[in-house]
Motif scaffolding. Structure first.
Motif: not given
Length: 324
Positions: A2-3, A33, A36, A78, A109, A190-192
């Motif tokens: 997920c993001g 995101n 993701r 999210h 995530n 952020s996830s990334s």
């Protein structure tokens, strides 16, 4: 996968930074995101009172909702790629959990590996594995009871009349992905981390990107960041643990409800500002990309390529596409 993303404005934010943060960075973080997630989305911000959720990709939300998201002083966003639980509005993050320690609203995530065992042992009926994380936080359960990996972002209302205290808690554990941008007038995450850096470039915002140490919980407030080492003490999923270590863990694993109580850290003050050289791992510097124009062109080209690919798939299914 997920993001997870969000931001926090600081007192020193300038008019230019606020405009770039809300007008450009916020939708960009949703965009980067989306790949993701794609099944559903949600966000919760300073304006409350409840999470806003929808199905599909986040950038397809109605303009009124997007505008409202961009107006938040702080926000948790999210994008969901469903694994456990059906694709419904109710199963979308952020989740709301209430218990002895107050109300927690958060997004995750990653994965909770012992989801079924937690439901059976604690008499819960959680459809989505991530819900257990926030129920444990709200109820004061021992986090060691949960086998999980990933990253979280959540807010906590202690019920003392101060609401969420303009504090967002973020952290990662067991190889979870999360990058945090530290700017003079804002924070963002952020996830990334790599795409976070490129999004900052496009938005024209300057910040240093850091990655919280695994297991540490960062309390992010307008005044600064405070780190609580080892707070996120979730157990590593058993299928990811070497056999020798797994045997030892099985011998020492406690019963549900017997772990140590969760004690939330206080909101950070100015003196608690996290030293940029303390308790975090350096990321490969995204700002070493040669020139802002090249960075912006690379991100826009990547976005355009992704959108064109989606448009081709939609066209094949007889659905009108929206090529760049």
């Amino acid at each position: 996968m997920c993001g997870l993303f969000g931001w926090m404005e600081r007192p020193a934010i300038t008019g230019h930074e606020r405009s770039a943060l809300r007008g450009t960075l916020a939708p960009l973080l949703a965009w980067v995101n989306d790949d993701r997630g794609g099944d559903s989305w949600g966000w919760f911000g300073s304006g409350g009172p409840d999470p806003v959720k929808g199905l599909g990709e986040m950038l397809h939300m109605k303009r009124k909702r997007m505008k409202r998201m961009q107006e938040q002083r702080w926000c948790i966003g999210h994008t969901r790629k469903a694994s456990t639980g059906a694709v419904t509005i109710g199963n979308s993050h952020p989740f709301v959990a209430e218990g002895a320690l107050g109300k927690v609203i958060g997004a995750h995530n990653g994965m909770v590996a012992n989801h079924g065992w937690l439901n059976r042992s604690l008499g819960r009926k959680c459809e989505v594995d991530s819900q257990h994380l926030f129920l444990h936080l709200a109820e004061g359960g021992g986090l060691e009871e949960i086998e999980a990996y990933g990253a979280v972002a959540f807010v906590h209302d202690r019920g003392d009349g101060h609401g969420y205290g303009d504090t967002v808690f973020v952290g990662r554990f067991h190889e979870g992905e999360l990058g945090v941008a530290i700017g003079k007038g804002f924070f963002a995450w952020s996830s990334s981390a790599y795409r976070l850096g490129k999004a900052l470039r496009v938005a024209g915002l300057e910040a240093e990107i850091r990655k919280p140490k695994e297991g540490d919980l960062w309390s992010i407030a307008p005044s600064g960041i405070m780190s609580s080492p080892g707070f996120l003490s979730f157990r590593e999923p058993m299928w990811a643990v070497p056999s020798a270590k797994k045997a030892a863990m099985l011998l020492t694993a406690g019963e549900a409800g017997t772990g140590g109580a969760t004690l939330f850290p206080e909101a950070p003050t100015a003196k608690d500002w996290l030293d940029p050289g303390e308790n975090e791992e350096d990321l490969e510097a995204w700002w070493e990309l040669e020139g802002e124009e090249e960075a912006e062109e690379a991100l826009l080209a990547e976005m355009c390529e992704e959108e064109n690919a989606k448009a081709e798939l939609e066209a094949m299914e007889g659905i009108p596409g929206y090529p760049c």
